[in-house]
Design a protein around this motif. Structure first.
Motif, PDB file in Angstrom:
ATOM      1  N   LYS A 161       0.782   7.603 -18.251  1.00  0.00           N
ATOM      2  CA  LYS A 161       0.268   6.806 -17.153  1.00  0.00           C
ATOM      3  C   LYS A 161       0.785   5.385 -17.308  1.00  0.00           C
ATOM      4  O   LYS A 161       0.793   4.838 -18.407  1.00  0.00           O
ATOM      5  N   ARG A 162       1.193   4.824 -16.166  1.00  0.00           N
ATOM      6  CA  ARG A 162       1.604   3.436 -16.174  1.00  0.00           C
ATOM      7  C   ARG A 162       0.412   2.576 -15.829  1.00  0.00           C
ATOM      8  O   ARG A 162      -0.427   2.947 -15.042  1.00  0.00           O
ATOM      9  N   VAL A 163       0.382   1.393 -16.382  1.00  0.00           N
ATOM     10  CA  VAL A 163      -0.679   0.453 -16.088  1.00  0.00           C
ATOM     11  C   VAL A 163      -0.213  -0.401 -14.926  1.00  0.00           C
ATOM     12  O   VAL A 163       0.874  -0.972 -14.967  1.00  0.00           O
ATOM     13  N   ARG A 164      -1.051  -0.447 -13.884  1.00  0.00           N
ATOM     14  CA  ARG A 164      -0.698  -1.258 -12.717  1.00  0.00           C
ATOM     15  C   ARG A 164      -1.398  -2.595 -12.784  1.00  0.00           C
ATOM     16  O   ARG A 164      -2.528  -2.697 -13.221  1.00  0.00           O
ATOM     17  N   GLU A 178       0.831  -1.205   0.000  1.00  0.00           N
ATOM     18  CA  GLU A 178       0.000   0.000   0.000  1.00  0.00           C
ATOM     19  C   GLU A 178       0.868   1.258   0.000  1.00  0.00           C
ATOM     20  O   GLU A 178       0.599   2.211  -0.726  1.00  0.00           O
ATOM     21  N   LEU A 179       1.926   1.258   0.804  1.00  0.00           N
ATOM     22  CA  LEU A 179       2.835   2.403   0.852  1.00  0.00           C
ATOM     23  C   LEU A 179       3.495   2.627  -0.504  1.00  0.00           C
ATOM     24  O   LEU A 179       3.579   3.751  -0.993  1.00  0.00           O
ATOM     25  N   SER A 180       3.937   1.553  -1.131  1.00  0.00           N
ATOM     26  CA  SER A 180       4.599   1.660  -2.426  1.00  0.00           C
ATOM     27  C   SER A 180       3.660   2.234  -3.478  1.00  0.00           C
ATOM     28  O   SER A 180       4.037   3.130  -4.244  1.00  0.00           O
ATOM     29  N   LEU A 181       2.426   1.738  -3.514  1.00  0.00           N
ATOM     30  CA  LEU A 181       1.450   2.245  -4.483  1.00  0.00           C
ATOM     31  C   LEU A 181       1.117   3.708  -4.212  1.00  0.00           C
ATOM     32  O   LEU A 181       0.997   4.513  -5.138  1.00  0.00           O
ATOM     33  N   SER A 182       1.002   4.058  -2.941  1.00  0.00           N
ATOM     34  CA  SER A 182       0.696   5.444  -2.574  1.00  0.00           C
ATOM     35  C   SER A 182       1.838   6.364  -2.989  1.00  0.00           C
ATOM     36  O   SER A 182       1.619   7.444  -3.549  1.00  0.00           O
ATOM     37  N   THR A 228       4.126   5.823  -5.318  1.00  0.00           N
ATOM     38  CA  THR A 228       4.185   5.883  -6.780  1.00  0.00           C
ATOM     39  C   THR A 228       3.127   6.837  -7.313  1.00  0.00           C
ATOM     40  O   THR A 228       3.398   7.663  -8.177  1.00  0.00           O
ATOM     41  N   GLY A 229       1.923   6.742  -6.765  1.00  0.00           N
ATOM     42  CA  GLY A 229       0.843   7.620  -7.192  1.00  0.00           C
ATOM     43  C   GLY A 229       1.134   9.072  -6.890  1.00  0.00           C
ATOM     44  O   GLY A 229       0.855   9.962  -7.698  1.00  0.00           O
ATOM     45  N   SER A 230       1.726   9.334  -5.726  1.00  0.00           N
ATOM     46  CA  SER A 230       2.026  10.722  -5.365  1.00  0.00           C
ATOM     47  C   SER A 230       3.143  11.289  -6.223  1.00  0.00           C
ATOM     48  O   SER A 230       3.197  12.498  -6.457  1.00  0.00           O
ATOM     49  N   MET A 231       4.023  10.448  -6.735  1.00  0.00           N
ATOM     50  CA  MET A 231       5.100  10.923  -7.599  1.00  0.00           C
ATOM     51  C   MET A 231       4.610  11.104  -9.037  1.00  0.00           C
ATOM     52  O   MET A 231       5.095  11.970  -9.746  1.00  0.00           O
TER      53      MET A 231
END
Length: 85
Positions: A81-84, A55-59, A61-64
């Motif tokens: 946009k990257r596809v997750r 969750e931290l990693s996704l958050s 990445t999203g904030s960057m």
């Protein structure tokens, strides 16, 4: 723009503090579960640790990605946009 940076910093700092609090709780639970020597409890704790860091990693990445997309849009460039998974 400076206000936006400060808002982002404060939000990120709050998220980091929350993560540290979660870590502290998990460490306490793991120590208790190690003392009890019940394998199922340890596995559950390991799963929770992995989930917290995913969750931290996704958050993060999203904030960057958000500021980079906003900057590209302000310069008239198409967004990236990257596809997750």
């Amino acid at each position: 723009m400076e206000d936006k940076v400060m808002q982002t910093f404060h939000k990120s700092f709050g998220q980091v503090q929350s993560l540290l609090d979660q870590n502290r709780k998990l460490i306490d639970e793991i120590n208790q579960n190690q003392a009890s020597r019940i394998p199922g409890r340890l596995n559950r704790n390991i799963r929770r640790v992995v989930d917290v860091y995913v969750e931290l990693s996704l958050s993060f990445t999203g904030s960057m990605e958000a500021p980079a997309e906003a900057e590209a849009a302000s310069q008239g460039k198409p967004g990236h946009k990257r596809v997750r998974a």
